[in-house]
Design a protein around this motif. Structure first.
Motif, short mmCIF file in Angstrom:
data_model
loop_
_atom_site.label_atom_id
_atom_site.label_comp_id
_atom_site.label_asym_id
_atom_site.label_seq_id
_atom_site.Cartn_x
_atom_site.Cartn_y
_atom_site.Cartn_z
N CYS A 16 -3.99 -0.80 -3.88
CA CYS A 16 -5.22 -0.35 -3.24
C CYS A 16 -6.36 -1.30 -3.57
CB CYS A 16 -5.56 1.06 -3.72
SG CYS A 16 -6.86 1.84 -2.75
N ARG A 60 0.82 -1.22 0.00
CA ARG A 60 0.00 0.00 0.00
C ARG A 60 0.86 1.27 0.00
NH1 ARG A 60 -3.91 -1.38 5.07
NH2 ARG A 60 -5.60 -2.51 3.99
N CYS A 67 -12.70 2.48 -2.37
CA CYS A 67 -12.11 1.48 -1.48
C CYS A 67 -12.87 1.52 -0.16
CB CYS A 67 -10.63 1.75 -1.26
SG CYS A 67 -9.74 1.98 -2.80
N CYS A 85 -7.90 5.81 -3.43
CA CYS A 85 -7.14 5.17 -4.49
C CYS A 85 -7.62 5.68 -5.83
CB CYS A 85 -7.33 3.65 -4.42
SG CYS A 85 -6.47 2.79 -5.74
N ASP A 123 -10.54 -2.40 -3.71
CA ASP A 123 -11.90 -1.89 -3.87
C ASP A 123 -12.83 -3.10 -3.91
OD1 ASP A 123 -11.75 -2.98 -6.38
OD2 ASP A 123 -11.71 -1.08 -7.47
N CYS A 179 -8.37 -0.51 2.03
CA CYS A 179 -7.49 0.62 1.69
C CYS A 179 -7.61 1.71 2.73
CB CYS A 179 -7.86 1.14 0.31
SG CYS A 179 -6.71 2.35 -0.32
#
Length: 794
Positions: A598, A592, A644, A637, A600, A633
């Protein structure tokens, strides 16, 4: 205690360091010339065994029938470290007149010369350091050591002086001569004696009788080593029974254990076991004539340990298995840094032969560096090694060239450590930015600075292996994307190997702030990642049918790394629902924070054990509840439009997998299989994988090994489980991506070209399932080209 005995002990206490000339000068000055000091044993106890061994050393007399001959020259006897002992005087009086006494104390040599010059005129006395004697080779028939070696081998001083002394002993002793040493037989002394008098020596050990006494005392032993002209390896013999020494406790037990251990080593040598030789052993012919090349000869040895070098080295000497090849070098040296010495390529026999073939040397001396060499530069090591390896060079070097030194480097021109962290699961992990020394000439126009900057993820447990590698770009920069196969790293080790013509590139300054740098996720820096995706061709029809109806394909990647493969798939194949399983949460944080990874709703990470994750799916058709471990996340992102937002507490249900990718490294780099970890190719797990796949499911394994035997073993196991198996061989015969299908019906090889076109179209879709123009066409073409290399194994 008698006054004389007490006085002797007080005098000995003044010595302190037995290897100090000044201390001994002081000792002998105080003691005086007429007061002799005897180590260990006196003449009445030594007379019979000593005269027996010396008499058997004398040249044989002529037969009675032969014509009269002049008497043979007197036996030449050396007494090193003679001190003021009367042993030489007793031997002289017993008829041995060719005695040379040496000691580094001028005081004692002067005293002894005055004491004997008239009564024993043929006896010689020399001031001399016994670790560097000024006598020609083969000067003496016998060498009589009375405690000299023991004095040099004080544990706190180490074995260096003892090694130097015994090297001189072996040099000045004639063939057929005897070294007779009186010793207390401590383990560290025996260890040196046994190893130095191994090849070309016949050794026996005898106990010296003691004076009658009511008090227990240490035994004195007589070690006799006879120098032979051959290199036959003899067992050590003794002239006494073990039971006769049992009353002497630890000293006797230690002696017998040392003898038994050494005799075991000698048996293993005789049986051809792969043991470690000294340079001295090899020069004596322990493994044949070093001056001659011997096809396929391989032996392990130590260098510098006994030769007075600055360092000692662990090495392997290999004579090429095929002597018909044209060689660039008659003899070469290959240095392996500590960080790479554990790798299978350098630590296994099979890997070492591969290095020999690549080096184009008729004889290769591979030197494995360790922590003792950390403070030395490569120049220092080369200077230290040069005189040693010359002694290993074969004869008939027609070129007369110097022996070249090669090194297993990493091809890096500049390096900047961006971050380091220690994980309880993985150990020390490093994120670094690098510029390589060489790239293909076609890459020089890639960026305005004519240089490429890459970010790498490495583990200390496998420092020679690059776990993940990403291309960095500057904010707002645009560039043309090229294949990793256009880039060449000299001799570095990574999850995929590279080839290509090399061209020097300009340096890119990587020191200073890197805040304006970001990972370019539309480019895959690892060829095996592109190889993995090319295998999707095998189910391209299925993928197309799912994508065209607006459904999603379930893909699972075991092993996150820097998250580069999942992020590329997420951007280029939006119809995938991707689940990544990673055991170490520290890896996720690094992905990260330093590689732009990231999550989602279409890309999620589970912190879990990959094998257990697959087993749960196989057992139930759905996974267990991993929602509490789902990693989300921490920041917005851009690639996912800020979406995210999945919840940690939400329980997830994962159906069987359409695609399962195993991309995990092995923590044991010496096993011969760098990727995956061995548990992921056990037959029991492969059966579990089959149960976890959907009917059209694809199983992908990134296999990294230089061992053909290991590769064959993995392929055999997968063939036993899956109906259809394919492989993609990547560069340098190291990486191999394996693809297995669960279905009984399988794409035919004559449809590969059509399926490759279908896959290329799938890579062009955007998130609205429409053909997209934003995807890099070069990457699609590279992946399509890789499909042409996929071969059917079953």
């Amino acid at each position: 205690m008698s006054k004389k005995k007490q006085s002797e002990e007080e005098l000995l206490q003044t010595l302190g360091d037995f290897t100090s000339k000044e201390n001994w000068d002081k000792f002998f000055t105080i003691r005086g010339s007429d007061d002799s000091f005897e180590w260990y044993a006196e003449w009445p106890q030594l007379k019979d065994p000593l005269l027996s061994h010396l008499s058997s050393t004398a040249p044989p007399s002529d037969p009675a029938s032969a014509p009269p001959q002049p008497p043979p020259p007197p036996l030449q006897i050396l007494v090193p470290g003679c001190g003021n002992s009367r042993l030489s005087e007793h031997l002289y009086d017993a008829g041995f007149h060719g005695i040379t006494n040496v000691d580094f104390s001028k005081v004692v040599i002067s005293d002894m010369l005055r004491r004997n010059v008239r009564s024993r005129p043929d006896m010689r006395w020399r001031v001399m350091d016994i670790t560097n004697m000024q006598f020609p080779d083969g000067s003496f028939d016998a060498i009589l050591d009375k405690g000299g070696l023991d004095a040099l081998m004080e544990p706190e001083l180490g074995p260096k002086l003892g090694k130097m002394y015994l090297t001189e002993v072996k040099r000045v002793l004639k063939s057929g001569g005897k070294f007779i040493g009186l010793t207390l037989a401590e383990s560290h002394v025996l260890g040196l004696l046994f190893s130095k008098f191994r090849f070309g020596w016949k050794m026996s050990i005898h106990v010296v009788s003691q004076k009658p006494s009511n008090k227990p005392s240490l035994l004195t032993f007589m070690v006799v080593a006879e120098k032979e002209s051959s290199t036959v390896l003899h067992q050590i013999t003794t002239s006494f029974a073990r039971s006769s020494l049992d009353l002497n406790g630890n000293q006797a037990r230690g002696l017998y254990e040392a003898i038994e251990n050494e005799n075991r080593i000698r048996r293993e040598y005789s049986n051809g076991s792969d043991l470690i030789y000294s340079l001295e052993d090899l020069q004596l012919g322990a493994k044949g004539d070093l001056l001659e090349l011997s096809q396929g000869r391989r032996l392990q040895l130590t260098l510098g340990e006994y030769e007075g070098s600055r360092f000692s080295y662990r090495a392997v000497m290999l004579d090429a298995r095929q002597m018909t090849e044209p060689f660039l070098y008659h003899c070469g040296v290959f240095l392996v840094p500590k960080t790479r010495a554990h790798e299978w390529l350098f630590s296994s026999e099979e890997g070492q032969w591969m290095v020999v073939e690549s080096s184009k040397a008729a004889r290769l001396i591979m030197v494995l560096l360790d922590t003792s060499h950390t403070t030395a530069s490569m120049d220092d090591i080369q200077k230290d090694l040069s005189p040693l390896v010359k002694r290993l060079a074969p004869a008939n070097n027609n070129t007369g060239a110097q022996i070249p030194f090669m090194i297993a480097g990493d091809g890096i021109k500049q390096r900047k450590i961006v971050h380091q962290v220690t994980s309880t699961l993985t150990g020390l992990i490093t994120v670094e930015d690098v510029v390589y020394e060489n790239v293909d000439g076609n890459v020089s126009h890639l960026v305005p600075s004519k240089a490429l900057l890459f970010r790498r993820l490495t583990f200390q447990r496998a420092e020679g292996l690059v776990q993940s590698e990403a291309l960095l770009t500057r904010e707002g920069g645009t560039q043309k994307i090229v294949s990793e196969t256009e880039r060449k790293k000299s001799v570095s080790s990574s999850k995929s190997r590279k080839k290509g013509n090399q061209k020097k590139i300009d340096s890119l300054a990587i020191h200073g702030s890197s805040n304006n740098l970001k990972v370019y996720h539309n480019y895959l820096a690892s060829s095996y990642h592109m190889g993995i995706i090319s295998g999707f061709m095998l189910i391209s029809s299925y993928l197309e049918s799912v994508a065209s109806t607006g459904r999603t394909v379930k893909a699972v990647v075991i092993g996150l790394g820097a998250g580069l493969l999942p992020m590329f798939l997420h951007g280029c194949m939006p119809f995938l629902d991707i689940e990544v399983v990673e055991l170490d949460p520290v890896i996720l944080n690094l992905a990260r924070n330093y590689f732009g990874f990231c999550e989602d709703k279409h890309l999620k990470v589970h912190i879990a054990d990959g094998i257990q994750f697959v087993r749960e799916v196989a057992a139930d058709g759905v996974s267990g509840k991993h929602g509490n471990n789902d990693a989300q996340c921490d920041a917005e992102c851009p690639s996912s439009n800020g979406s995210c937002t999945a919840s940690h507490a939400e329980s997830k249900v994962i159906s069987k997998f359409d695609i399962l990718i195993i991309d995990v490294d092995s923590s044991d780099s010496s096993s011969g299989m760098t990727c995956p970890a061995a548990d992921f190719v056990e037959e029991s797990f492969l059966l579990t994988v089959k149960d976890s796949l959907s009917d059209q499911g694809l199983f992908v394994v990134n296999l990294v090994s230089r061992s053909r035997a290991i590769k064959n073993m993995v392929v055999s196991r997968m063939k036993a489980v899956f109906s259809h198996l394919f492989c993609l061989q990547l560069e340098e015969d190291v990486n191999e991506v394996l693809f297995a299908l669960r279905t009984e019906d399988c794409i035919k090889e004559d449809r590969f070209a059509e399926a490759a076109v279908e896959l290329e179209k799938l890579l062009s879709r955007d998130r609205n399932d429409l053909p997209g123009k934003s995807k890099p066409p070069e990457m699609r073409q590279i992946i399509r080209d890789s499909t042409e290399k996929i071969k059917c194994l079953k």
